[in-house]
Design an enzyme around this catalytic site. Sequence first.
Site, mmCIF file in Angstrom:
data_model
loop_
_atom_site.group_PDB
_atom_site.id
_atom_site.type_symbol
_atom_site.label_atom_id
_atom_site.label_comp_id
_atom_site.label_asym_id
_atom_site.label_seq_id
_atom_site.Cartn_x
_atom_site.Cartn_y
_atom_site.Cartn_z
ATOM 1 N N LYS A 1 50.442 109.804 15.138
ATOM 2 C CA LYS A 1 49.193 109.875 15.842
ATOM 3 C C LYS A 1 48.353 110.973 14.805
ATOM 4 O O LYS A 1 48.761 111.876 14.286
ATOM 5 C CB LYS A 1 49.268 110.430 17.109
ATOM 6 C CG LYS A 1 47.655 110.859 17.748
ATOM 7 C CD LYS A 1 47.003 109.456 18.119
ATOM 8 C CE LYS A 1 45.571 110.064 18.474
ATOM 9 N NZ LYS A 1 44.763 108.677 18.822
ATOM 10 N N ASN B 1 39.299 101.095 22.870
ATOM 11 C CA ASN B 1 39.720 102.582 23.174
ATOM 12 C C ASN B 1 38.666 103.689 22.691
ATOM 13 O O ASN B 1 37.914 103.422 21.823
ATOM 14 C CB ASN B 1 40.880 102.823 22.361
ATOM 15 C CG ASN B 1 40.935 103.393 21.040
ATOM 16 O OD1 ASN B 1 40.595 104.691 20.908
ATOM 17 N ND2 ASN B 1 40.942 102.708 19.900
ATOM 18 N N GLY C 1 39.850 109.837 21.675
ATOM 19 C CA GLY C 1 39.289 111.080 21.246
ATOM 20 C C GLY C 1 40.363 112.020 20.730
ATOM 21 O O GLY C 1 40.359 113.233 21.127
ATOM 22 N N LEU C 2 41.257 111.292 20.074
ATOM 23 C CA LEU C 2 41.893 112.173 19.372
ATOM 24 C C LEU C 2 43.137 113.186 20.018
ATOM 25 O O LEU C 2 43.316 113.984 19.549
ATOM 26 C CB LEU C 2 41.587 112.763 18.215
ATOM 27 C CG LEU C 2 40.948 111.967 17.030
ATOM 28 C CD1 LEU C 2 40.066 113.082 16.072
ATOM 29 C CD2 LEU C 2 41.902 111.268 16.198
ATOM 30 N N ASN D 1 42.261 110.220 8.095
ATOM 31 C CA ASN D 1 41.817 109.384 8.725
ATOM 32 C C ASN D 1 40.106 109.651 8.909
ATOM 33 O O ASN D 1 39.464 110.935 9.113
ATOM 34 C CB ASN D 1 42.018 109.615 10.335
ATOM 35 C CG ASN D 1 41.449 108.592 11.448
ATOM 36 O OD1 ASN D 1 40.397 107.824 11.044
ATOM 37 N ND2 ASN D 1 41.884 108.555 12.659
ATOM 38 N N CYS E 1 37.559 107.799 12.788
ATOM 39 C CA CYS E 1 37.623 107.911 14.120
ATOM 40 C C CYS E 1 36.389 107.751 15.022
ATOM 41 O O CYS E 1 35.615 108.519 14.585
ATOM 42 C CB CYS E 1 38.268 108.868 14.699
ATOM 43 S SG CYS E 1 38.565 109.112 16.576
ATOM 44 N N ASN F 1 40.071 100.583 10.534
ATOM 45 C CA ASN F 1 40.314 101.331 11.779
ATOM 46 C C ASN F 1 39.480 100.427 12.808
ATOM 47 O O ASN F 1 38.779 99.313 12.418
ATOM 48 C CB ASN F 1 39.691 102.815 11.616
ATOM 49 C CG ASN F 1 40.216 103.593 12.814
ATOM 50 O OD1 ASN F 1 40.594 103.168 14.021
ATOM 51 N ND2 ASN F 1 40.542 104.960 12.518
ATOM 52 N N GLY G 1 45.003 95.396 11.606
ATOM 53 C CA GLY G 1 43.834 94.932 12.413
ATOM 54 C C GLY G 1 44.271 93.257 12.681
ATOM 55 O O GLY G 1 44.259 92.490 12.037
HETATM 56 C C1 SIN Z 1 41.252 108.065 18.836
HETATM 57 O O1 SIN Z 1 42.241 108.935 19.000
HETATM 58 O O2 SIN Z 1 40.221 108.119 19.582
HETATM 59 C C2 SIN Z 1 41.260 106.806 18.028
HETATM 60 C C3 SIN Z 1 41.679 107.370 16.784
HETATM 61 C C4 SIN Z 1 40.953 106.471 15.959
HETATM 62 O O3 SIN Z 1 40.477 105.350 16.032
HETATM 63 O O4 SIN Z 1 41.035 106.877 14.531
#
Ligand code: SIN
Length: 322
Positions: free
Chosen positions: A49, A74, A77-78, A130, A133, A202, A258
């Site tokens: 993650k 989704n 929020g990490l 990343n 997000c 993403n 994807g």
């Molecule tokens: C998230 O934790 O909000 C998703 C992470 C992401 O889309 O990079």
Amino acid sequence: MDTKKIDISTSIKKIKLSSCIMNASGALCSTEQELNKLLKSSSGAIITKSCTSSPRKGNMNPRYFFCKKYGSINSMGLPNLGIDFYLDFFEKKKTKKPIFLSISGLSKEENFFLLRKANLSSKISAVELNLSCPNILGKDKKNNMINIGYDSYKLSYFLKEVFKLYEKPLGLKLPPYFNEIHIKNIAFTLNKYPIYFVTCINSIPNGIFINSTNESVVISPKKGFGGIGGKMIKPFALANIRLFYLYLRKEISIIGCGGITNGKDIFDHVLCGASAVQVGTQFIEEGLTIFDRLEKEFISILDKKNYLSINNFKGNLKKNLI
Ligand code: SIN
């Protein structure tokens, strides 16, 4: 059917994966239990993650919703256990699988801090940084790294700083782009730096799913807006993979992400130019057995087409209708 000779291993520059199929960051890879299960699975590599410098709870629930026909939305929020947890976890493990550490600092400075830490670990094969997000809220949004992913000038300046302090293999998890010129500009920037790979794409930011029965959105954060993943984003993933394949230096690998739900989806990603693929939504829904199923389906397609390895067809998408 003799499928013994078919080899679906791959490499991301010097990093060798016994199978080109792995999990996507965020899909069942946050906790000790989930990572232990992934270590035992037949995935070709593991990615964590996206982590931050300290643990985060993430956004309020419900923050994930799945619909079989289309895919997922989704706004997590990490939520993560913090970089020290992920580095310590792998420090204690012996595995031949490549380990990708996904990091997602909320600011440039936080990413520099995370990269300095990752630099010291001997167990991490590569960092996937990343830059995409879409679910950051409130005061955290101020420094939002997604702006850097969409701005080739800011990206170039940022990468210059990154490579002053980070020496190990680095890949970038990119947001989806919807115009060829945007991909061309980003690729032109990336070609100037010693990037190992890009992961495309993403989730597609700021979609909404609606429950028509109760006339409401289906997730709570951000008034119901969130990143769209799964089946319905496959055409956008393929287009991004294809254009990056055409514009990036050949030494920069592409990891496709994807809309993968079956072996044909993997075939399509590789045909567009992906060297490996990540599975997110469908992995969350189906669990660990997905890696064996996808491998079997993918090998069966290669067998029918008389391909012995992914290098026989990677990137060979025909330009014209046959
Ligand atoms: C998230 O934790 O909000 C998703 C992470 C992401 O889309 O990079």
